[in-house]
Design a protein around this motif. Structure first.
Motif, PDB file in Angstrom:
ATOM      1  N   GLY A  87       0.798  -1.222   0.000  1.00 58.36           N
ATOM      2  CA  GLY A  87       0.000   0.000   0.000  1.00 58.36           C
ATOM      3  C   GLY A  87       0.826   1.266   0.000  1.00 58.36           C
ATOM      4  O   GLY A  87       0.409   2.283   0.562  1.00 58.36           O
ATOM      5  N   VAL A  88       2.018   1.221  -0.622  1.00 57.64           N
ATOM      6  CA  VAL A  88       2.921   2.373  -0.646  1.00 57.64           C
ATOM      7  C   VAL A  88       3.059   2.874  -2.078  1.00 57.64           C
ATOM      8  O   VAL A  88       3.214   2.077  -3.007  1.00 57.64           O
ATOM      9  CB  VAL A  88       4.307   1.986  -0.086  1.00 57.64           C
ATOM     10  CG1 VAL A  88       5.267   3.179  -0.156  1.00 57.64           C
ATOM     11  CG2 VAL A  88       4.182   1.494   1.347  1.00 57.64           C
ATOM     12  N   MET A  89       2.971   4.182  -2.250  1.00 56.90           N
ATOM     13  CA  MET A  89       3.143   4.792  -3.563  1.00 56.90           C
ATOM     14  C   MET A  89       4.608   5.156  -3.758  1.00 56.90           C
ATOM     15  O   MET A  89       5.182   5.915  -2.975  1.00 56.90           O
ATOM     16  CB  MET A  89       2.272   6.044  -3.694  1.00 56.90           C
ATOM     17  CG  MET A  89       2.375   6.723  -5.054  1.00 56.90           C
ATOM     18  SD  MET A  89       1.378   8.213  -5.197  1.00 56.90           S
ATOM     19  CE  MET A  89       2.091   9.230  -3.928  1.00 56.90           C
ATOM     20  N   THR A  90       5.223   4.629  -4.811  1.00 55.95           N
ATOM     21  CA  THR A  90       6.623   4.915  -5.102  1.00 55.95           C
ATOM     22  C   THR A  90       6.751   6.248  -5.837  1.00 55.95           C
ATOM     23  O   THR A  90       5.764   6.834  -6.286  1.00 55.95           O
ATOM     24  CB  THR A  90       7.218   3.791  -5.957  1.00 55.95           C
ATOM     25  OG1 THR A  90       6.468   3.695  -7.187  1.00 55.95           O
ATOM     26  CG2 THR A  90       7.155   2.460  -5.231  1.00 55.95           C
ATOM     27  N   ASP A  91       7.979   6.708  -5.965  1.00 50.60           N
ATOM     28  CA  ASP A  91       8.237   7.971  -6.667  1.00 50.60           C
ATOM     29  C   ASP A  91       7.903   7.858  -8.156  1.00 50.60           C
ATOM     30  O   ASP A  91       7.408   8.821  -8.762  1.00 50.60           O
ATOM     31  CB  ASP A  91       9.704   8.362  -6.491  1.00 50.60           C
ATOM     32  CG  ASP A  91      10.045   8.675  -5.046  1.00 50.60           C
ATOM     33  OD1 ASP A  91       9.116   9.050  -4.296  1.00 50.60           O
ATOM     34  OD2 ASP A  91      11.223   8.528  -4.670  1.00 50.60           O
ATOM     35  N   GLU A  92       8.153   6.692  -8.749  1.00 49.97           N
ATOM     36  CA  GLU A  92       7.831   6.500 -10.164  1.00 49.97           C
ATOM     37  C   GLU A  92       6.326   6.575 -10.397  1.00 49.97           C
ATOM     38  O   GLU A  92       5.868   7.189 -11.355  1.00 49.97           O
ATOM     39  CB  GLU A  92       8.377   5.148 -10.635  1.00 49.97           C
ATOM     40  CG  GLU A  92       9.886   5.069 -10.657  1.00 49.97           C
ATOM     41  CD  GLU A  92      10.366   3.728 -11.156  1.00 49.97           C
ATOM     42  OE1 GLU A  92       9.508   2.920 -11.564  1.00 49.97           O
ATOM     43  OE2 GLU A  92      11.586   3.486 -11.147  1.00 49.97           O
ATOM     44  N   LEU A  93       5.558   5.927  -9.511  1.00 50.84           N
ATOM     45  CA  LEU A  93       4.098   5.968  -9.664  1.00 50.84           C
ATOM     46  C   LEU A  93       3.573   7.380  -9.458  1.00 50.84           C
ATOM     47  O   LEU A  93       2.656   7.826 -10.173  1.00 50.84           O
ATOM     48  CB  LEU A  93       3.462   5.006  -8.664  1.00 50.84           C
ATOM     49  CG  LEU A  93       1.935   4.944  -8.646  1.00 50.84           C
ATOM     50  CD1 LEU A  93       1.395   4.556 -10.010  1.00 50.84           C
ATOM     51  CD2 LEU A  93       1.438   3.963  -7.589  1.00 50.84           C
ATOM     52  N   ARG A  94       4.150   8.108  -8.522  1.00 46.02           N
ATOM     53  CA  ARG A  94       3.686   9.480  -8.282  1.00 46.02           C
ATOM     54  C   ARG A  94       3.950  10.367  -9.497  1.00 46.02           C
ATOM     55  O   ARG A  94       3.071  11.134  -9.924  1.00 46.02           O
ATOM     56  CB  ARG A  94       4.391  10.038  -7.051  1.00 46.02           C
ATOM     57  CG  ARG A  94       3.981  11.461  -6.713  1.00 46.02           C
ATOM     58  CD  ARG A  94       4.477  11.864  -5.366  1.00 46.02           C
ATOM     59  NE  ARG A  94       3.987  13.186  -4.998  1.00 46.02           N
ATOM     60  CZ  ARG A  94       4.103  13.721  -3.803  1.00 46.02           C
ATOM     61  NH1 ARG A  94       4.700  13.036  -2.831  1.00 46.02           N
ATOM     62  NH2 ARG A  94       3.629  14.921  -3.554  1.00 46.02           N
TER      63      ARG A  94
END
Length: 504
Positions: free
Chosen positions: A69-76
């Motif tokens: 459930g963590v948003m990575t920098d690439e996804l952001r």
């Protein structure tokens, strides 16, 4: 209101836009009927953007982040580039559909993008998953299946490795082996006693300990050869000279039957095996204590290494034990008695494995249930601290043990114990003070080393200056000598000229 769908595939992130949802009225049955038909589903859902993963390792890291459930920098960055920009102070006119609610809540906190995850969104994502290879034109047939298979293998392998590296599995196996060794050593030692008693029956009454009995029988071998020369060796084993003399005297007047050399060899071999098992049991216990200090230091400090390891083993893992409420932890190991009491409508058990703790034995008969409930509560707190804390420390376990001691005094003498909130605050403050002291010592040592370096550099500079001065002096001295030599040669030349003139 427009809706976008975030789909996490094995090859990359996909962003889809859903059209005409108002006409459908967000009816899940209508979506289910249109999912299988690509011509109908393609009118509603269209591909907006696709971000492929750089490598298999990148795909594994992204999938692990999504599962947690963590948003990575690439996804952001992918979402911020491809979604409509939200103006400050205005509500966004779109929403993002995700399959993971935890991931959606993290995206909402970080980017203020409204997210939703319900049956309607899941049905749309199911259709995307079904026709994903049709949306991405550059994909060759079989590429998606290969990437899914490779990512599934690496993901499951990483999870299995994480499971294997969990040290509580080692504790579970060690405590099982310890219990088995205790039973085996006990039965084997009794067999040694019975077997050797045919030859030396008086030794059983003199040496009560099983391990010492095996060592003494291995040392004596034939009782007819016992003399006073064996007393020092027996004293080293038994630790008592009187017992050693008693063994020698009993051997001289023993009523046991003689054994053949072959029988004695078999008895000695079996006694040596029992000694080896006992020595291995001690090493295994030390190993268990070391592992418990690494995994569950607070639980071990509170209730002991053996009882804590048995609780972890019975629960299946430290995580399972931490998830158990204190009422369940209290009766772990007494499940048969609990179900029998529920079936017969009798009294339920008050304690299970925690009965082996010394606290319950020290409590009076009427207070055993109370102290068991209180101890289970503290064990639950200690196991949760051990499971979810970042650093390993025994400070919490020692304070929880002090609380149980205070509770025993309260039951006996009526002395009011401290509250749990105050005790935990005290522990946290002490740990923070220790961290600050460590930082100060590190900084001070760093400053000292810098000062030493500066002093060393100054001394080196001074030495260099001194060496340069010495070199200059030496040069000056050598130059003077040359001058004096030149002067001497000039005077000699003048004298020669004068002599030549006089001769002329």
């Amino acid at each position: 209101m427009a809706m976008y769908l975030l789909y996490e595939s094995s090859s990359g992130y996909g962003l889809f836009e859903a059209h005409g949802l108002d006409e459908i009225g967000q009816n899940t049955e209508a979506v289910r009927s249109s999912v299988t038909d690509l011509s109908r589903f393609g009118r509603v859902v269209q591909l907006t953007a696709f971000h492929p993963f750089e490598s298999a390792l990148d795909a594994l890291n992204q999938v692990n982040a999504v599962s947690e459930g963590v948003m990575t920098d690439e996804l952001r960055s992918f979402l911020e580039l491809n979604l409509p920009k939200v103006k400050e102070g205005k509500k966004p006119k779109f929403s993002l559909g995700t399959s993971e609610p935890k991931l959606g809540s993290h995206i909402l906190e970080a980017t203020k993008i409204p997210c939703q995850s319900n049956e309607f969104v899941l049905e749309l994502l199911r259709g995307v998953r079904l026709h994903f290879d049709r949306f991405i034109k550059d994909l060759k047939p079989g590429d998606l299946e290969k990437s899914q298979l490779g990512l599934a293998h690496s993901y499951s392998r990483a999870k299995v490795k994480f499971n294997v590296n969990r040290v509580d599995n080692m504790v579970i196996q060690a405590i099982f082996l310890l219990d088995t060794l205790d039973k085996d050593i006990n039965s084997f030692a009794m067999r040694v006693r019975e077997w050797y008693s045919w030859h030396f029956p008086e030794l059983v009454k003199i040496v009560n300990d099983n391990y010492l009995y095996a060592r003494v029988s291995k040392m004596i071998e034939d009782k007819s050869k016992l003399t006073d020369d064996h007393i020092p060796m027996l004293t080293e084993v038994l630790g008592d000279e009187d017992k050693a003399k008693e063994v020698v005297e009993a051997g001289k007047a023993s009523m046991g039957q003689d054994l053949s050399p072959l029988d004695l060899i078999n008895v000695q071999t079996f006694a040596k095996k029992v000694m080896d098992l006992a020595d291995y049991r001690k090493k295994l216990y030390d190993y268990l204590v070391a592992k418990m200090s690494d995994i569950a230091p607070n639980l071990a400090a509170l209730i002991g290494d053996m009882v804590g390891a048995r609780l972890i083993s019975h629960a299946g893992s430290l995580t399972n034990l931490a998830k158990c409420p204190s009422s369940t932890l209290q009766i772990l190991g007494a499940e048969k008695a609990l179900f029998r009491a529920l079936k017969t409508r009798g009294n339920t058990p008050k304690y299970g494995l925690i009965f082996h703790s010394s606290f319950i034995g020290r409590a009076s008969a009427k207070n055993k249930g109370r102290i068991a409930r209180y101890l289970a509560n503290k064990c639950s707190i200690a196991s949760r601290i051990d499971c979810f804390a970042d650093g390993a420390t025994t400070a919490f376990g020692e304070k929880l043990r002090e609380q149980v001691e205070e509770r025993l005094e309260f039951y006996d003498k009526g002395v009011a114990p401290r509250k749990n909130v105050d005790v935990m605050k005290e522990v946290i403050e002490n740990l923070q003070n220790k961290d600050e002291e460590v930082k100060e010592t590190v900084e001070a040592s760093g400053k000292k080393s810098k000062k030493k370096k500066a002093k060393g550099e100054e001394e080196e500079a001074v030495d260099e200056e001194k060496s340069e001065k010495k070199k200059k002096k030496e040069k000056r001295k050598s130059g003077g000598e040359e001058e004096t030599d030149d002067g001497q040669t000039q005077s000699k030349k003048k004298s020669k000229k004068k002599k030549s003139k006089s001769e002329e």
